[in-house]
Design a protein around this motif. Structure first.
Motif, PDB file in Angstrom:
ATOM      1  N   GLU A  84      -2.709   2.492  24.968  1.00 43.51           N
ATOM      2  CA  GLU A  84      -1.650   2.600  25.958  1.00 43.51           C
ATOM      3  C   GLU A  84      -0.305   2.626  25.248  1.00 43.51           C
ATOM      4  N   TYR A  85       0.493   3.603  25.590  1.00 46.37           N
ATOM      5  CA  TYR A  85       1.808   3.808  24.992  1.00 46.37           C
ATOM      6  C   TYR A  85       2.840   3.206  25.940  1.00 46.37           C
ATOM      7  N   ASN A  86       3.676   2.290  25.440  1.00 42.78           N
ATOM      8  CA  ASN A  86       4.611   1.547  26.265  1.00 42.78           C
ATOM      9  C   ASN A  86       6.045   1.852  25.831  1.00 42.78           C
ATOM     10  N   THR A  87       6.778   2.601  26.647  1.00 42.69           N
ATOM     11  CA  THR A  87       8.165   2.939  26.305  1.00 42.69           C
ATOM     12  C   THR A  87       9.148   1.851  26.716  1.00 42.69           C
ATOM     13  N   HIS A  88       8.716   0.838  27.424  1.00 40.94           N
ATOM     14  CA  HIS A  88       9.606  -0.226  27.890  1.00 40.94           C
ATOM     15  C   HIS A  88      10.135  -1.071  26.742  1.00 40.94           C
TER      16      HIS A  88
END
Length: 90
Positions: A84-88
């Motif tokens: 999972e890629y998390n930009t936050h």
């Protein structure tokens, strides 16, 4: 952003044991907008002759998290590695 599943490793001898394989070892998320997270599931398969136990999967980037099949994968059965890629957090 490119994501690579670079190392698929299972402890085994040269001719016997678990053998991990995957048809896809890279996934391109393309352009992801800030706060526009993404995920990808890599399908893994045990091509060996003993059950496969995945004990550790790690990411080279702090913006990704991983989870995976946490029970033994029997001979010729499949499991997964989910990224999972998390930009936050960027």
């Amino acid at each position: 952003k490119w994501l690579s599943l670079l190392v698929l490793y299972a402890c085994n001898s040269a001719t016997r044991g678990a053998k991990i394989s995957s048809d896809i070892i890279e996934y391109d998320f393309g352009k992801i907008k800030r706060y526009g997270d993404g995920s990808y599931i890599f399908k893994i398969k045990n091509e060996g002759d003993k059950p496969l136990i995945v004990t550790k999967v790690s990411s080279s980037c702090g913006c990704t998290t991983v989870s995976w099949t946490n029970k033994p994968i029997n001979v010729k059965d499949s499991g997964y590695v989910k990224v999972e890629y998390n930009t936050h957090i960027l």
